[in-house]
Design a protein around this motif. Structure first.
Motif, mmCIF file in Angstrom:
data_model
loop_
_atom_site.group_PDB
_atom_site.id
_atom_site.type_symbol
_atom_site.label_atom_id
_atom_site.label_comp_id
_atom_site.label_asym_id
_atom_site.label_seq_id
_atom_site.Cartn_x
_atom_site.Cartn_y
_atom_site.Cartn_z
ATOM 1 N N THR A 66 9.234 24.667 -16.771
ATOM 2 C CA THR A 66 9.871 23.373 -16.598
ATOM 3 C C THR A 66 8.829 22.267 -16.679
ATOM 4 O O THR A 66 7.828 22.302 -15.972
ATOM 5 N N LYS A 67 9.085 21.290 -17.542
ATOM 6 C CA LYS A 67 8.167 20.153 -17.659
ATOM 7 C C LYS A 67 8.499 19.085 -16.626
ATOM 8 O O LYS A 67 7.625 18.421 -16.112
ATOM 9 N N CYS A 68 9.774 18.916 -16.327
ATOM 10 C CA CYS A 68 10.212 17.927 -15.341
ATOM 11 C C CYS A 68 10.500 18.662 -14.031
ATOM 12 O O CYS A 68 11.522 19.335 -13.903
ATOM 13 N N LYS A 69 9.599 18.541 -13.093
ATOM 14 C CA LYS A 69 9.728 19.282 -11.825
ATOM 15 C C LYS A 69 10.855 18.763 -10.941
ATOM 16 O O LYS A 69 11.319 19.463 -10.056
ATOM 17 N N SER A 70 11.336 17.541 -11.179
ATOM 18 C CA SER A 70 12.384 16.981 -10.326
ATOM 19 C C SER A 70 13.770 17.560 -10.654
ATOM 20 O O SER A 70 14.670 17.486 -9.838
ATOM 21 N N ILE A 71 13.942 18.125 -11.864
ATOM 22 C CA ILE A 71 15.210 18.747 -12.249
ATOM 23 C C ILE A 71 14.951 20.239 -12.459
ATOM 24 O O ILE A 71 14.497 20.646 -13.527
ATOM 25 N N PRO A 72 15.210 21.053 -11.446
ATOM 26 C CA PRO A 72 14.890 22.477 -11.580
ATOM 27 C C PRO A 72 15.887 23.213 -12.473
ATOM 28 O O PRO A 72 17.052 22.857 -12.551
ATOM 29 N N LYS A 73 15.381 24.239 -13.142
ATOM 30 C CA LYS A 73 16.237 25.116 -13.944
ATOM 31 C C LYS A 73 16.704 26.264 -13.057
ATOM 32 O O LYS A 73 15.922 26.821 -12.292
ATOM 33 N N HIS A 74 17.969 26.615 -13.187
ATOM 34 C CA HIS A 74 18.491 27.805 -12.528
ATOM 35 C C HIS A 74 18.827 28.806 -13.624
ATOM 36 O O HIS A 74 19.376 28.433 -14.663
ATOM 37 N N TYR A 75 18.515 30.060 -13.391
ATOM 38 C CA TYR A 75 18.737 31.100 -14.396
ATOM 39 C C TYR A 75 19.917 31.969 -13.990
ATOM 40 O O TYR A 75 20.065 32.320 -12.816
ATOM 41 N N ILE A 109 22.378 39.419 -20.614
ATOM 42 C CA ILE A 109 22.314 38.165 -21.354
ATOM 43 C C ILE A 109 21.850 37.117 -20.362
ATOM 44 O O ILE A 109 22.375 37.027 -19.247
ATOM 45 N N ASP A 110 20.866 36.312 -20.767
ATOM 46 C CA ASP A 110 20.265 35.339 -19.858
ATOM 47 C C ASP A 110 20.562 33.920 -20.324
ATOM 48 O O ASP A 110 20.508 33.623 -21.525
ATOM 49 N N PHE A 111 20.850 33.058 -19.360
ATOM 50 C CA PHE A 111 21.102 31.649 -19.605
ATOM 51 C C PHE A 111 20.353 30.838 -18.568
ATOM 52 O O PHE A 111 19.997 31.354 -17.509
ATOM 53 N N TRP A 112 20.111 29.584 -18.854
ATOM 54 C CA TRP A 112 19.598 28.674 -17.827
ATOM 55 C C TRP A 112 20.409 27.393 -17.874
ATOM 56 O O TRP A 112 20.993 27.041 -18.888
ATOM 57 N N GLY A 113 20.453 26.729 -16.726
ATOM 58 C CA GLY A 113 21.205 25.492 -16.625
ATOM 59 C C GLY A 113 20.698 24.658 -15.471
ATOM 60 O O GLY A 113 19.838 25.085 -14.698
ATOM 61 N N VAL A 114 21.234 23.466 -15.361
ATOM 62 C CA VAL A 114 20.849 22.584 -14.261
ATOM 63 C C VAL A 114 21.589 23.020 -12.996
ATOM 64 O O VAL A 114 22.558 23.770 -13.050
ATOM 65 N N SER A 115 21.133 22.521 -11.879
ATOM 66 C CA SER A 115 21.660 22.989 -10.593
ATOM 67 C C SER A 115 23.138 22.675 -10.395
ATOM 68 O O SER A 115 23.813 23.352 -9.636
ATOM 69 N N SER A 116 23.672 21.667 -11.088
ATOM 70 C CA SER A 116 25.093 21.330 -10.912
ATOM 71 C C SER A 116 26.018 22.409 -11.477
ATOM 72 O O SER A 116 27.178 22.498 -11.092
ATOM 73 N N GLU A 117 25.526 23.235 -12.380
ATOM 74 C CA GLU A 117 26.334 24.313 -12.962
ATOM 75 C C GLU A 117 26.323 25.580 -12.101
ATOM 76 O O GLU A 117 27.124 26.476 -12.314
ATOM 77 N N MET A 169 29.031 28.853 -11.715
ATOM 78 C CA MET A 169 28.644 30.249 -11.972
ATOM 79 C C MET A 169 28.918 31.126 -10.756
ATOM 80 O O MET A 169 29.299 32.278 -10.901
ATOM 81 N N MET A 170 28.739 30.578 -9.565
ATOM 82 C CA MET A 170 29.041 31.347 -8.350
ATOM 83 C C MET A 170 30.530 31.652 -8.254
ATOM 84 O O MET A 170 30.917 32.743 -7.822
ATOM 85 N N LYS A 171 31.380 30.717 -8.668
ATOM 86 C CA LYS A 171 32.826 30.963 -8.688
ATOM 87 C C LYS A 171 33.169 32.071 -9.671
ATOM 88 O O LYS A 171 33.986 32.948 -9.379
ATOM 89 N N ILE A 172 32.547 32.045 -10.838
ATOM 90 C CA ILE A 172 32.780 33.102 -11.827
ATOM 91 C C ILE A 172 32.314 34.438 -11.273
ATOM 92 O O ILE A 172 32.992 35.463 -11.420
ATOM 93 N N ARG A 173 31.157 34.452 -10.610
ATOM 94 C CA ARG A 173 30.630 35.698 -10.039
ATOM 95 C C ARG A 173 31.573 36.281 -8.993
ATOM 96 O O ARG A 173 31.826 37.485 -8.972
ATOM 97 N N THR A 174 32.141 35.432 -8.120
ATOM 98 C CA THR A 174 33.051 35.949 -7.100
ATOM 99 C C THR A 174 34.367 36.431 -7.717
ATOM 100 O O THR A 174 34.925 37.431 -7.270
ATOM 101 N N LYS A 175 34.860 35.757 -8.742
ATOM 102 C CA LYS A 175 36.094 36.207 -9.396
ATOM 103 C C LYS A 175 35.904 37.546 -10.083
ATOM 104 O O LYS A 175 36.797 38.391 -10.061
ATOM 105 N N ILE A 176 34.760 37.767 -10.676
ATOM 106 C CA ILE A 176 34.490 39.056 -11.327
ATOM 107 C C ILE A 176 34.309 40.142 -10.277
ATOM 108 O O ILE A 176 34.788 41.262 -10.444
ATOM 109 N N ALA A 177 33.650 39.829 -9.174
ATOM 110 C CA ALA A 177 33.439 40.821 -8.114
ATOM 111 C C ALA A 177 34.747 41.224 -7.452
ATOM 112 O O ALA A 177 34.889 42.362 -6.992
ATOM 113 N N GLU A 178 35.737 40.316 -7.396
ATOM 114 C CA GLU A 178 37.031 40.641 -6.795
ATOM 115 C C GLU A 178 37.767 41.724 -7.572
ATOM 116 O O GLU A 178 38.463 42.548 -6.992
#
Length: 169
Positions: free
Chosen positions: A115-124, A139-147, A151-160
């Motif tokens: 990450t070049k901009c330390k104020s906006i962290p990447k989440h993987y 399969i790997d993706f990265w995105g900003v923290s607002s996403e 992704m957590m909602k998708i993870r819980t729906k798949i785990a259900e």
């Protein structure tokens, strides 16, 4: 969708002068959707950057979107349009790494950050799945923290929907 219920319908009396149009409510019956009726839910899209994995047509660090449907995860890339479909039954887990160095240490073998901009962290986000031959892949993706919350909602729906299993070590 068909609803058979009584609802209020707004009726406007049109006069020659638009200033004097009067609104009135009429009671009507039929297949009319009411004011507080349920709307059809549109699956939420998560906009992320593709990073690593076996997806032909997807380029590293280019944007794509993930969308969870009833039976699959749809992966879509624009310009040119490329769509991939991963069945929900083949998804083993979704790992979310809040810190880039944790992801790099586990999957790349080095404890660095790109990450070049330390104020906006990447989440993987790592989707672990079984391919058509039964081999375990990711399969790997990265995105900003607002996403991450999406992704957590998708993870819980798949785990259900995953079936319980037991095995011997």
């Amino acid at each position: 969708m068909k609803f058979s219920s009584r609802v209020w319908e707004k009726k406007v009396e049109i006069t020659s002068n638009p200033r004097y149009n009067k609104d009135r409510l009429l009671w009507c019956e039929g297949d009319v959707m009411g004011l507080f009726g349920k709307k059809e839910k549109i699956p939420e899209k998560v906009t992320v950057q593709f990073y690593d994995g076996d997806l032909p047509g997807f380029v590293c660090n280019f944007p794509c979107s993930l969308q969870l449907t009833d039976d699959a995860i749809l992966l879509t890339k624009a310009n040119p349009l490329v769509e991939a479909r991963l069945d929900r039954q083949r998804v083993l887990s979704i790992d979310i790494f809040m810190q880039e160095n944790q992801y790099m240490a586990k999957y790349k073998g080095t404890n660095i950050t790109t990450t070049k901009c330390k104020s906006i962290p990447k989440h993987y986000y790592v989707i672990n799945y079984l391919d058509k031959n039964g081999d375990s892949k990711h399969i790997d993706f990265w995105g900003v923290s607002s996403e991450t919350s999406k992704m957590m909602k998708i993870r819980t729906k798949i785990a259900e929907n995953q079936q319980s299993s037991s095995y011997e070590i």
